[in-house]
Design a protein around this motif. Structure first.
Motif, short mmCIF file in Angstrom:
data_model
loop_
_atom_site.label_atom_id
_atom_site.label_comp_id
_atom_site.label_asym_id
_atom_site.label_seq_id
_atom_site.Cartn_x
_atom_site.Cartn_y
_atom_site.Cartn_z
N VAL A 190 -33.41 -14.85 -21.78
CA VAL A 190 -34.53 -15.44 -22.51
C VAL A 190 -35.71 -15.64 -21.57
O VAL A 190 -36.87 -15.31 -21.90
CB VAL A 190 -34.14 -16.79 -23.15
N ALA A 191 -35.43 -16.18 -20.39
CA ALA A 191 -36.49 -16.44 -19.41
C ALA A 191 -37.22 -15.16 -18.99
O ALA A 191 -38.45 -15.12 -18.90
CB ALA A 191 -35.91 -17.15 -18.19
N ILE A 192 -36.45 -14.10 -18.75
CA ILE A 192 -37.05 -12.83 -18.33
C ILE A 192 -37.92 -12.26 -19.44
O ILE A 192 -39.03 -11.76 -19.18
CB ILE A 192 -35.95 -11.82 -17.94
N VAL B 204 -29.91 -1.73 -13.09
CA VAL B 204 -29.63 -0.47 -13.78
C VAL B 204 -30.58 -0.27 -14.96
O VAL B 204 -31.17 0.80 -15.14
CB VAL B 204 -28.16 -0.41 -14.26
N LEU B 205 -30.74 -1.30 -15.77
CA LEU B 205 -31.56 -1.17 -16.97
C LEU B 205 -33.04 -0.97 -16.64
O LEU B 205 -33.72 -0.17 -17.29
CB LEU B 205 -31.39 -2.41 -17.85
N GLY C 253 -37.59 1.50 -17.22
CA GLY C 253 -38.91 1.05 -16.81
C GLY C 253 -39.14 -0.38 -17.25
O GLY C 253 -38.35 -0.96 -18.00
N SER C 254 -40.25 -0.99 -16.82
CA SER C 254 -40.48 -2.40 -17.09
C SER C 254 -40.64 -2.70 -18.58
O SER C 254 -40.10 -3.69 -19.09
CB SER C 254 -41.73 -2.88 -16.33
N VAL C 255 -41.38 -1.85 -19.32
CA VAL C 255 -41.59 -2.09 -20.75
C VAL C 255 -40.29 -1.85 -21.52
O VAL C 255 -39.87 -2.67 -22.34
CB VAL C 255 -42.71 -1.19 -21.31
N GLY C 256 -39.64 -0.72 -21.26
CA GLY C 256 -38.38 -0.41 -21.93
C GLY C 256 -37.32 -1.44 -21.62
O GLY C 256 -36.48 -1.77 -22.48
N PHE C 257 -37.33 -1.96 -20.39
CA PHE C 257 -36.37 -2.97 -19.98
C PHE C 257 -36.48 -4.22 -20.85
O PHE C 257 -35.48 -4.77 -21.29
CB PHE C 257 -36.61 -3.31 -18.51
N VAL D 240 -34.50 -7.60 -25.46
CA VAL D 240 -34.63 -8.19 -26.80
C VAL D 240 -33.39 -7.86 -27.63
O VAL D 240 -32.85 -8.72 -28.34
CB VAL D 240 -35.91 -7.67 -27.50
N ILE D 241 -32.90 -6.60 -27.53
CA ILE D 241 -31.67 -6.21 -28.23
C ILE D 241 -30.49 -7.02 -27.71
O ILE D 241 -29.62 -7.48 -28.47
CB ILE D 241 -31.41 -4.70 -28.07
N VAL D 242 -30.46 -7.22 -26.39
CA VAL D 242 -29.40 -8.03 -25.79
C VAL D 242 -29.44 -9.45 -26.34
O VAL D 242 -28.40 -10.05 -26.66
CB VAL D 242 -29.54 -8.04 -24.25
N LEU D 243 -30.65 -9.99 -26.47
CA LEU D 243 -30.78 -11.35 -26.98
C LEU D 243 -30.36 -11.45 -28.44
O LEU D 243 -29.85 -12.50 -28.87
CB LEU D 243 -32.23 -11.83 -26.83
N ILE D 244 -30.56 -10.39 -29.22
CA ILE D 244 -30.05 -10.38 -30.60
C ILE D 244 -28.53 -10.51 -30.58
O ILE D 244 -27.94 -11.22 -31.39
CB ILE D 244 -30.48 -9.09 -31.33
#
Length: 470
Positions: free
Chosen positions: A105-107, A265-266, A271-275, A280-284
Motif C-alpha cells: 500500500v505504501a509503495i 523482479v517485478l 518498469g516503474s509504471v508497470g510495477f 495494484v493487482i496485488v493489493l486487490i
C-alpha cells in the motif's frame, strides 16, 4: 452462494499471491530455490485434510465450520476449545495478511514503508474490508469472485511476462541449494523455508464456514474445498517458479543485499509504471483475502455466540436478515486484528512471527477436528453425507492427522538462538497462552453448558453410507 461463489471465497482466503508475496523473500533466503517444493508437500498434506473436512461438512452443513463439526464429532468441551483456538488464529491471520499488505500500500501511494506506515496502512485495509463485509453476502460473493479472477489472471500474466523477459536461471536451479545450508544438512534450512507452503494452504475451510449461505452445501462445499487446493496450489507454484527464475542474484538475497526480491523482479520486468500497476493487482488480492478471512471469522464468532459460548454472546449473535451478516461479530473480527497489529511492534521480525502464530493456530484447530473425526471413526462412525471417502476414510484421516502434527512441530520449532528466549519461542508461548486462557475460562465459566444443541452424536446419527439399506 453457488459453487463458484463458494470456491471464490475459499480461493481468495487461501490467496496464492498473498502467501507467496508475503513470504517469498524470507523462504528464499532460508532455503534457496528448492523451497518451492514445500508448496507441493503442503498442498498434498492439506488436500488430505480437505477430504476429511469434505466428509464432515457434507453431513453437517452448519455455519461456523470447525466448531460445530467438532461438537458433533466429539462433544461440547472439545468443540468449545476447537472454536476458541480457531477464532483467535483466524483473527490473527487477518492481522498477518493486513500487515503483509502494508508495504505494498505504501509503495503504491508513494511513501516510505516504515513500520509506522505499514501499521496504519494495515489498519486502513481492515476498516475498508469491514465496511464491504457489512454490505452483505451477495456483495461478498461478487467481490470474492472479482478478487479471484483478478488474482488468477494477474498471477498468470505476471508469471508469463517474468519468464519471458526476466529469466536469469534454468529449471535446474530448483534443485540447487546454492550451499545456503552451509556445511550442515539441508533439511533444517528447508524446514524453516517451508513456512511458505504451510501458510499458503488453509482457507478451504472458509467454504464450510458459510455453509448455511450455500446452495446444496452437502454436494457443493466439498467440491469447492478441493478446487481451492487444486487451483490455488497450481497458481502458487507457478508464481513462485517464475519469481525464482527471475531473481537476478540468489547470493544477494542470501546476503541480505536484496531484502525484497519480489519488488526487484517485478520492477525489472515491468518498469516503474508497470510495477505500480502490478502492485495494484496485488493489493486487490490482499483486499479480497482479508475480506474473505473476515467473513469466515465473523461466521465463526456468530456460530460460537449463537450457542452462548463466549462473553458478549447476546450482542455477537445478532444477525442482520436484510444483509445476511452478523454485524457485531464482524466488528470483533476487525478489532482483534487491529490490536494484534498495534502490538506487533514488540518483535523485530513481526510479520514472520504473526504469520507463524496464525498458521500454527489454524493447524491446531484443524488437527482437533481431524482427531475428532478419527476418534469417531474408531468408534464406528460412517459418514453419510453426499460426499464420503468410503473405504479410504480411515487411512486418509490418519494420514491427515500425521501431516498436521509434523507441520505444527515445524512451525513452533525455535530457529533464532541469538534473540531473547521469549522471542525465539514466541509461537509456542502464544499458543500456550491462548490454550491456557481458554482452558481456565472453560473450567470456571463452563460456557459449553450454555447450549443444548446436538453434540457428540456422530456415531449414533451416521452409521450407514448413502444408498445402503437399513
Amino acid at each position: 452462494m453457488n459453487l463458484w461463489g463458494n470456491f471464490a471465497l475459499g480461493f481468495t482466503y487461501l490467496s496464492p499471491v498473498v502467501g507467496v508475496y508475503s513470504l517469498f523473500a524470507s523462504s528464499l533466503a532460508q532455503g534457496g530455490p528448492p523451497m518451492i517444493w514445500a508448496i507441493v508437500l503442503a498442498a498434498l498434506g492439506q488436500l488430505l485434510v480437505a477430504l476429511v473436512f469434505g466428509e464432515v461438512v457434507a453431513q453437517y452443513p452448519v455455519a461456523g465450520g470447525v466448531y460445530p463439526w467438532a461438537r458433533r464429532l466429539w462433544g461440547r468441551r472439545w468443540a468449545w476449545m476447537t472454536g476458541w483456538v480457531y477464532m483467535i488464529a483466524l483473527t490473527v491471520t487477518i492481522a498477518s495478511v493486513s500487515y503483509g499488505a502494508g508495504p505494498f500500500v505504501a509503495i503504491v501511494i508513494g511513501i516510505d514503508p516504515t513500520t509506522a506506515v505499514t501499521i496504519w496502512c494495515a489498519i486502513g485495509l481492515i476498516l475498508v474490508t469491514t465496511l464491504l463485509n457489512l454490505g452483505g453476502t451477495k456483495l461478498l460473493a461478487k467481490i470474492a469472485f472479482f478478487g479471484f479472477a483478478a488474482e488468477l489472471v494477474g498471477a498468470i500474466v505476471v508469471g508469463v511476462w517474468v519468464l519471458l523477459t526476466e529469466r536469469h536461471h534454468s529449471i535446474g536451479a530448483l534443485f540447487d541449494t546454492y550451499d545456503v545450508q552451509g556445511s550442515g544438512s539441508y533439511f533444517p534450512a528447508f524446514a524453516a523455508a517451508a513456512l511458505l507452503g504451510l501458510y499458503l494452504f488453509y482457507g478451504f475451510e472458509a467454504c464450510g464456514d458459510v455453509a448455511e449461505e450455500v446452495k446444496d452445501p452437502g454436494r457443493q462445499i466439498p467440491k469447492a474445498m478441493r478446487m481451492t487446493i487444486y487451483v490455488g496450489g497450481a497458481a502458487a507454484f507457478f508464481i513462485t517458479f517464475a519469481l525464482i527464475l527471475g531473481v537476478p542474484s540468489f547470493a544477494a538475497v542470501f546476503a541480505g543485499e536484496d531484502p525484497d526480491p519480489v519488488s526487484t523482479v517485478l520492477e525489472n520486468a515491468f518498469g516503474s509504471v508497470g510495477f505500480r500497476i502490478v502492485l495494484v493487482i496485488v493489493l486487490i488480492s490482499f483486499l479480497s483475502c482479508v475480506l474473505s478471512l473476515q467473513a469466515a471469522a465473523s461466521r465463526m464468532i456468530y456460530a460460537y455466540a449463537r450457542d452462548d459460548m463466549m462473553p458478549g454472546s447476546r450482542l455477537l449473535k445478532t444477525f442482520s436478515q436484510a444483509r445476511h451478516v452478523p454485524p457485531y461479530a464482524l466488528a470483533l473480527a476487525a478489532l482483534i486484528p487491529i490490536v494484534v497489529i498495534v502490538g506487533s511492534q514488540v518483535s523485530d521480525d513481526a510479520l514472520v512471527r504473526i504469520i507463524s502464530f496464525a498458521a500454527f493456530g489454524i493447524y491446531l484447530a484443524f488437527m482437533m477436528v481431524v482427531a475428532a473425526a478419527l476418534r469417531a471413526r474408531l468408534k464406528g462412525w460412517k459418514p453419510s453425507g453426499k460426499f464420503t471417502l468410503r473405504g479410504w476414510g480411515m487411512l486418509v484421516t490418519a494420514a491427515a492427522l500425521i501431516y498436521q502434527v509434523l507441520a505444527s512441530l515445524n512451525m513452533i520449532w525455535p530457529r533464532t538462538p541469538d534473540v531473547p528466549w521469549y522471542d525465539n519461542w514466541i509461537v509456542a508461548l502464544g499458543a500456550a497462552i491462548v490454550v491456557g486462557v481458554g482452558l481456565v475460562y472453560m473450567l470456571i465459566a463452563k460456557p459449553y453448558r450454555h447450549s443444548d444443541a446436538a453434540h457428540g452424536d456422530a456415531v449414533n446419527t451416521a452409521t450407514r453410507y448413502p444408498g445402503e439399506s437399513a
